[in-house]
Design an enzyme around this catalytic site. Structure first.
Site, PDB file in Angstrom:
ATOM      1  N   HIS A 122       0.860  -1.196   0.000  1.00  0.00           N
ATOM      2  CA  HIS A 122       0.000   0.000   0.000  1.00  0.00           C
ATOM      3  C   HIS A 122       0.895   1.245   0.000  1.00  0.00           C
ATOM      4  O   HIS A 122       2.019   1.213   0.511  1.00  0.00           O
ATOM      5  CB  HIS A 122      -0.920  -0.014   1.236  1.00  0.00           C
ATOM      6  CG  HIS A 122      -1.959   1.056   1.157  1.00  0.00           C
ATOM      7  ND1 HIS A 122      -1.724   2.351   1.537  1.00  0.00           N
ATOM      8  CD2 HIS A 122      -3.227   1.016   0.685  1.00  0.00           C
ATOM      9  CE1 HIS A 122      -2.822   3.071   1.325  1.00  0.00           C
ATOM     10  NE2 HIS A 122      -3.748   2.271   0.802  1.00  0.00           N
TER      11      HIS A 122
ATOM     12  N   GLU B 126      -3.434   3.186  -7.287  1.00  0.00           N
ATOM     13  CA  GLU B 126      -3.879   4.300  -6.441  1.00  0.00           C
ATOM     14  C   GLU B 126      -2.864   5.437  -6.519  1.00  0.00           C
ATOM     15  O   GLU B 126      -1.763   5.312  -5.966  1.00  0.00           O
ATOM     16  CB  GLU B 126      -3.965   3.866  -4.968  1.00  0.00           C
ATOM     17  CG  GLU B 126      -4.973   2.786  -4.683  1.00  0.00           C
ATOM     18  CD  GLU B 126      -5.308   2.707  -3.184  1.00  0.00           C
ATOM     19  OE1 GLU B 126      -6.464   2.429  -2.891  1.00  0.00           O
ATOM     20  OE2 GLU B 126      -4.421   2.931  -2.341  1.00  0.00           O
TER      21      GLU B 126
HETATM   22  O1  G3P Z   1      -6.465   1.613   0.285  1.00  0.00           O
HETATM   23  C1  G3P Z   1      -7.436   2.532  -0.071  1.00  0.00           C
HETATM   24  C2  G3P Z   1      -6.962   3.899   0.007  1.00  0.00           C
HETATM   25  O2  G3P Z   1      -5.619   4.158  -0.064  1.00  0.00           O
HETATM   26  C3  G3P Z   1      -7.818   4.917  -0.613  1.00  0.00           C
HETATM   27  O3  G3P Z   1      -8.183   5.703   0.455  1.00  0.00           O
HETATM   28  O4  G3P Z   1      -9.590   7.204   1.701  1.00  0.00           O
HETATM   29  O5  G3P Z   1      -9.017   7.699  -0.668  1.00  0.00           O
HETATM   30  O6  G3P Z   1     -10.590   5.843  -0.137  1.00  0.00           O
HETATM   31  P1  G3P Z   1      -9.411   6.669   0.324  1.00  0.00           P
END
Ligand code: G3P
Length: 226
Positions: free
Chosen positions: A97, A145
Site C-alpha cells: 500500500h 492508487e
Molecule cells: O487503500 C485505499 C486507500 O488508499 C484509498 O483511500 O480514503 O481515498 O478511499 P481513500
C-alpha cells in the site's frame, strides 16, 4: 482457498483510523457483511492487523490483512508473517500500500509466500509502470492508487481516468488473468460505475466507508455501481 474474491469487488481498507480501533473493526466488518448479504455484492474487509483474528471470526465475508512481510515463522519479532495471517482465518492480503511500501524484491517474495499458503494477493501500485512491473509476479489483483488522491474527495476515476485505463491495458498485456482495481477518493456508486467502465474489476477504498456516519448506506450506494 479460492483465489477469487469475486468477479467485481469492493475492498474496504480500514487503515488505522480511530473509527476502527478495537471491537469497532468487527462492527464495521459486520456492516460490510450485512450489505453483501442484502445485495449479493462481493465486499471484502481489510481491518487493522491486530484485529484480524477477531474480525475473521465474526464475519463470513473475505478478510484481508493490510500487509504481510516475507518472513518465515520463527525469529521475526514484530513482523507479520504470511503464516500468521493465514492462521487468523484471512483469505489474503494487501501488499505494498502507498502507506506501507516495499521494495520490488520483497513484493515478489511476499506474493510467492502468500501463494504457497493459498492466500490471495492484492498488490497496490502508484503508477502504470509500477503496476506493470508487479504484474510479472502474478498477484491475483493489482490496485492502482495515485498517492496524491488518497484520502481526498475527488475520485481517481474523475481526476485521472487515464491511469485506470492505462493500468488495465499494461497489466493485461503482461498477464490477462490479473484483475485490476482502482482506488483513491472513491466515495459513491457513480465512482464505482466509472471504475468499471474504465476496465477495472472493482475498487479499493477507505475513508468514504470508515469515516461515514452511516456505513450501511454508503456501502449500499457503492455496490449499486458494480
Ligand atoms: O487503500 C485505499 C486507500 O488508499 C484509498 O483511500 O480514503 O481515498 O478511499 P481513500
Amino acid at each position: 482457498m479460492s483465489s477469487d474474491l469475486g468477479s467485481k469487488v469492493v475492498i474496504v481498507n480500514f487503515k488505522a483510523y480511530a473509527e476502527v480501533d478495537g471491537p469497532k473493526a468487527s462492527a464495521l466488518a459486520k456492516a460490510c457483511q450485512d450489505v453483501a448479504a442484502e445485495t449479493g455484492a462481493s465486499i471484502v474487509a481489510c481491518p487493522p492487523i491486530v484485529e484480524l483474528s477477531a474480525v475473521a471470526a465474526s464475519v463470513k465475508i473475505p478478510v484481508l490483512s493490510q500487509n504481510i512481510d516475507p518472513k518465515k515463522p520463527g525469529s521475526a519479532t514484530g513482523w507479520v508473517t504470511p503464516s500468521m495471517v493465514k492462521a487468523c482465518g484471512c483469505a489474503g492480503t494487501l501488499i505494498n500500500h502507498a502507506e506501507h511500501k516495499m521494495p520490488i524484491e520483497s513484493i515478489a517474495e511476499a506474493i510467492r509466500m502468500a501463494h504457497e499458503l493459498g492466500l490471495v494477493t492484492v498488490v497496490c501500485a502508484e503508477s502504470v509502470e509500477k503496476a506493470k512491473e508487479i504484474a510479472a509476479y502474478a498477484p491475483e489483483y493489482i490496485a492502482v492508487e495515485p498517492p496524491e488522491l488518497i484520502g481526498g474527495d475527488i475520485s481517481v476515476t474523475t481526476a485521472d481516468p487515464a491511469i485506470v485505463r492505462n493500468t488495465v491495458d499494461a497489466v493485461k498485456s503482461v498477464d490477462s488473468s490479473i484483475r485490476v482495481l482502482c482506488g483513491a477518493g472513491v466515495k459513491n456508486g457513480r465512482d464505482v460505475t466509472a471504475a468499471i467502465s474504465l476496465g477495472a474489476e472493482g475498487v479499493l477504498l477507505a475513508s468514504g466507508v470508515v469515516k461515514a456516519t452511516d456505513p450501511h448506506a454508503v456501502l449500499r450506494d457503492l455496490v449499486s455501481g458494480l
